[in-house]
Structure formats: C-alpha cells, structure tokens
Design an enzyme around this catalytic site. Structure first.
Site, PDB file in Angstrom:
ATOM      1  N   SER B  74       0.843  -1.194   0.000  1.00 19.31           N
ATOM      2  CA  SER B  74       0.000   0.000   0.000  1.00 19.31           C
ATOM      3  C   SER B  74       0.887   1.256   0.000  1.00 19.31           C
ATOM      4  O   SER B  74       1.706   1.424  -0.914  1.00 19.31           O
ATOM      5  CB  SER B  74      -0.945  -0.065   1.208  1.00 19.31           C
ATOM      6  OG  SER B  74      -2.016   0.818   1.057  1.00 19.31           O
ATOM      7  N   TYR B  75       0.794   2.102   1.013  1.00 20.33           N
ATOM      8  CA  TYR B  75       1.702   3.240   1.162  1.00 20.33           C
ATOM      9  C   TYR B  75       3.171   2.814   1.080  1.00 20.33           C
ATOM     10  O   TYR B  75       4.030   3.566   0.596  1.00 20.33           O
ATOM     11  CB  TYR B  75       1.395   3.938   2.486  1.00 20.33           C
ATOM     12  CG  TYR B  75       2.529   4.712   3.113  1.00 20.33           C
ATOM     13  CD1 TYR B  75       2.992   5.891   2.537  1.00 20.33           C
ATOM     14  CD2 TYR B  75       3.131   4.271   4.301  1.00 20.33           C
ATOM     15  CE1 TYR B  75       4.031   6.618   3.129  1.00 20.33           C
ATOM     16  CE2 TYR B  75       4.155   4.975   4.902  1.00 20.33           C
ATOM     17  CZ  TYR B  75       4.609   6.151   4.316  1.00 20.33           C
ATOM     18  OH  TYR B  75       5.618   6.855   4.898  1.00 20.33           O
TER      19      TYR B  75
END
Lengths: 241, 241, 241
Positions: B74-75
């Site tokens: 994700s991030y």
C-alpha cells in the site's frame, strides 16, 4: 466421448500440449495436438497466416475429423477462427484459450499494444528469416509468471522462432466470429499478463465472439507448462456441450 | 536462501508482518520487518515522505543488507520506490503488494479518489499532530472485508495514527519505476477494495512498473491479518527469480 | 444467529434458494426464501416493480421479521433496494449477489446492454401476457456457464416467465443506495457473464452502493444451482457484521 483438437500458440508446437492432452484422454476423450505450418521442426519459416490456417484445415481433412471441439491458444485463435470459416461443418464448438479473436481484415498485430509491435518489428528485421522470438525477461515475467525459474528456462528452451508474417497478415473471413453459428467458449487464465490487462484478452477480445461461455481459472498464459491438469480441467468445462 | 524486507503500509508497523515473516522463514529465507519512521511507537509523527524513505534506506545500510527482495504494501509502495531509487545496488527485486506506484513528482494523494483526499484532509486537520486515521466502517468494509468482525476489531486496535505529510509530499525520483532496471512483481489481492476497483491497484498502478510479474491471490487489502500463510505463499511466488 | 431473507432473481422462485438456505441453516441461522409477486406459481403475471417490492415488504411484516440480512440476486437487487427504502428498520444489512443496484428513477432495463433490451422487447411483445423468457442458448452459455448440460437443462426447466413490467418500471426511492445508512455487501461470482463483463456487475453497479464490502467467489450467475454450498459460504461472509 468428444474429439478435441488443440491448436498451439506462437513459438510453440503441438508437443507442448501433450501433457494436457493426456489429462483429457484420461477422461475418455480423443485429443489431437497438430503443429501449425511455420512451427514444425525443420520446415520452412516462410509461412503466412493463410498457409497456417490451411495446414490445420488440411489436418482435419486428412484425419477425417468431425464434430470437433477446436481449441486455439493465443495466436492459435487467429488460426481456429480461419479454420472455422473454412471448415465449420467439422466443428462442434470453438474454444479460445487466452487467444486472439480477429474480425475480417484484422491481423494479430492489430490487437497487441504498440510496444509489442515495435519489439516484433525490430526482432524480425534483425532475423535472417523474418521470424520473431520473445526476449527471456518478457517470457519469464509476463508469459510464464506462475512458474519457478527452472521451469521458465526449460519451457523457453523448447520454443521455436515464429514466422512473423502470421502476425502481420490480415485474416480473410466470410463472416466475423460473432456471426458464426458455432457455439463458442472463452477459457481465461486470470493471471495472464502476456497482453497488458488494461488491453487484455477478456472482455476486450472475448466479447468479439458474441454469445460465448466464459470459463475462468487461475494461471498464466503458459498454464500448459505450469499446470497441465488444471488446464485440462478448464478445457473440459469450456468444451462440453 | 533469499533475504526479504517487508515494508508495511500506512497505520501499520513491521510487527503486523511477523506472522507472514514466520511463514516465509519456514521456507528457509531471512525476513526483516522494519517499521518506517513515522509509525514507530513513541516517536514523533512529524515525518514526511523523504524521511520515511530515508529510514528504510538507513535500515538496509545499518543491517548491511544486499540482494534483497524488497516488498512494499500500500503506502509502502511509495517508500520502496524511493528506496529503489537511492539504494538500487542492495535490491534483487521489488514486490508491490497492492501498493502505490509513484512516478517522479507524484504524491500518494494523487493516486486516490477525491473522496479519500477529502476525508484525509478533514481528519488530519482535526488532529493535534497532522495525522490521519481510518474510520472503523471503512476499515471493516473496504480494507479487511475478508475478516470476521472480531478480527477486524482486533486488527483495528493495533493501528497507529499516520503522519499525513507522507501522503501529501511529492516523491523525488531520478527515474520512474518503468525505467528502473530492477525486476519487479505486483502481488494482487483480488478482493481488495481499499481503492475502488474502478480506480484500483491493478492494472491502473501496476502497469506503471513497465515489465512486471503479476501474482494474483484471493483476499483483501489486509491479508496479513486474515491469512498470513496465504500471503507468504504469494510473496514467495512474487519474490522468486 | 442471524435471520437471512434471500430474494431471488427474474424467472426464479424462492424454491431455487432452498439448497442454499439449507447450508446456511446448518450454520445455525434462520433463512427465509420468499417468492416475489409475479413469479408465484399460478398467480397473475400482471405485476409491476412496485407490487413486486410491496410483496417482500409485506412478507417481512407478515412474518414479523427484523434485524434481517436481506439478499437480492440479479433482478432481486431492484426489489431489495425498494424494500430497504420502505422498511429499513427491519434490515440489518443488504447483500447484493450479482444484482442490479438502482438509483431513484432507474429501471432494470436502464442497466442492461441494448441488445438485451431489444431481445426482451421482442420476446415480451410476442407473449400473451407481457412476459419474458431467456432463450436456452443464452441461459446455457452466459447464465449457467459453470454447469454441465444436464444441469443447465434441468435448471432451465424450473424457470417461469417473468413479468416484463418489472424490468421497464422505474423505481421510486426516497434516497439512493449510496445514501442509505444500512451496511451493504456485494457478493460477486467472478465468472458471471449474464451481463457482458465490459458492462458488468462490479464495479459498475456495486460502486453505486457507496461504501460496501466486496466478497468475490468463483462461479456463474446461477451458483444457486451449480454449487449451493459455495454460495452459502459466500453469503455468510457477505452477511456477517
């Protein structure tokens, strides 16, 4: 008991379908794995799309096959579409396994992204006989992404240079696939990134079939190497009435 | 034997990767689960994207790690892209697990739908330290949709407020991911709706990698909680040569 | 223990949900499978969308059901959306199983491709009572693609002509699904081609729900026939808190 004819993709021969064929035969069916003209060991690479199609029409005729479930893989979709146009009376159902679906006048290259066309143009121009091969990194990452490295290398080793004219020749059809009266299935390996999935096999190409049966299974573009039994099971679901 | 470094997503720490790491270690590999600056317990939340990236570059350096399969979730995709730009010589392959793929000059917020930006803007403005948290209903329905309620609540309980500057800072890269020479994989959990699937991870963000290997497995954005062994198996397929 | 109410699609009755209901009951839940007005054996086909919705509202009321997980399949999505608007206080969660999601003023026919509308228009005009039926080839290939032929035929045999007004009537809602405060799930059978996947159920229709939980499982539009236990397992994941 059904007669299956499995038509391979570019760079392959019928031999690579044999483990799949064995699993289908084990269910009581007859399976043929012809090799398309242009991919036969030792033969000329001076083969265009018309001759490639004719070689499978001839195969059906010479073996007097009828009521056939005719499957095409990848480039094999070009071939079976042409065969269906010329020998529909021998065919029970068409099965496209992550395969190209051409309309009249389309070439395979019309359905691939520009960076592939550029790659193929370059590779074929550098060849002595207007053939194309895949660079190994593309094969390994985008075609056979579900294999380990050893299998990816072993499978790469059996590939043969592909006659590029079969990618650039436009197909001549009396009718488009959606208008063909034959039943059709699209067998989709869901991890196939041989075409970018934003410009992919399904639904972009599958929906050119008009009414069709979708069968989806996990796996890459080269499930014939990575899990022939799973592929056979998918073919049986796609090929049954 | 391969060295894996697993870089978590927003709101997480490396600890949440430990059950996944255990399953990878059981296959004979070395696995590190560092926590990015800004998510470390007790430390300042005054951390931007540059410092976050630097903290993982430093981790590799301090532990003298090389030939690393570097995964970002994700991030964490923002972070590993920055790390790859600064420490490519330590990396064997990049693996993006339902992760953001930035080009030079892009912020994470440039890749999420407007209603998320509006939500994050509001939550961070209301915080004392410019951090964001997810409302529980979004977490439960769109992030960890494959969990039962008890696990969704338990997992929510270990999250930490995330420094919002890491979402709004634009990344500085000397080259975009598609131009990086490193091998790259995209590991896709197919039920992930943390981003709306119409504006989703794959192929929208994955194809920014250029040539990449796709590995797709069932599961949500938070498979690290709901099925760490399945995630580990996917990571091994994505991370191998 | 949860109370599930399963609302069938066009051409079906509640009876076709019974094998699914049995599998859910085996997990300790209560399951109702009402038949919508217009599909009840022996009753009039002169039924519009409003009456169809009212028949399920009445069912909930007559059976004094509350805290209900209300599932709609296909056309049943039109019905449960209307029920949710009129009887929200009886509902714990909405579950759309490959179902239509209407906004205020939309008809089912507004969400299907033009060739289906043309087909339905023709079939209904040729009927004595403004009903539609599916041609068997469409049923077999696009609706129940994961069945063998015998099951496809057997299942086709239990279908009933569907009152076409329920497809052409526009729904009247006080608020659109995205604004409804109820929790919502979308249960997606990934091989469903009853709608072309380029104009399909998810994310095109699912995202009209606003925040929702996605649960994806293999199978066709008619998993109630082809694998009721797998469908029940999916419903339990979609229906839990």
């Amino acid at each position: 008991m059904t007669t299956y004819v499995l038509v391979h993709g570019a760079w392959h021969t019928g031999t690579e379908f044999e483990p799949v064929a064995e699993a289908i035969r084990a269910e009581g069916h007859i399976v043929h794995c012809p090799t398309i003209a242009g991919n036969r060991p030792g033969e000329s690479k001076d083969v265009g799309l018309n001759a490639a199609i004719a070689s499978i029409v001839d195969y059906l005729s010479e073996n007097d096959l009828s009521d056939v479930v005719l499957l095409g893989h990848s480039y094999g979709g070009m071939v079976i579409t042409g065969v269906a146009d010329r020998a529909a009376d021998r065919i029970r159902r068409l099965v496209y396994w992550n395969a190209f679906v051409p309309n009249d006048g389309e070439a395979l290259n019309d359905m691939v992204p520009p960076h592939y066309v550029a790659l193929f143009d370059g590779v074929s121009a550098a060849s002595a006989d207007n053939t194309v091969m895949l660079p190994f990194p593309i094969w390994r990452e985008a075609f056979i992404n579900d294999a380990d490295l050893a299998l990816a290398e072993r499978a790469f080793g059996v590939l043969n240079p592909h006659p590029y004219a079969t990618f650039t020749d436009k197909i001549a059809l009396s009718k488009n696939p959606a208008e063909m009266a034959l039943p059709k299935s699209y067998l989709l390996c869901t991890e196939d990134c041989a075409l970018p999935q934003s410009l992919g096999w399904h639904p972009r190409l599958s929906e050119k079939l008009g009414l069709f049966r979708l069968v989806a299974i996990p796996g890459s573009h080269e499930l014939c190497f990575t899990d022939p039994k799973a592929l056979a099971a998918g073919i049986l679901k796609a090929g049954r009435d």
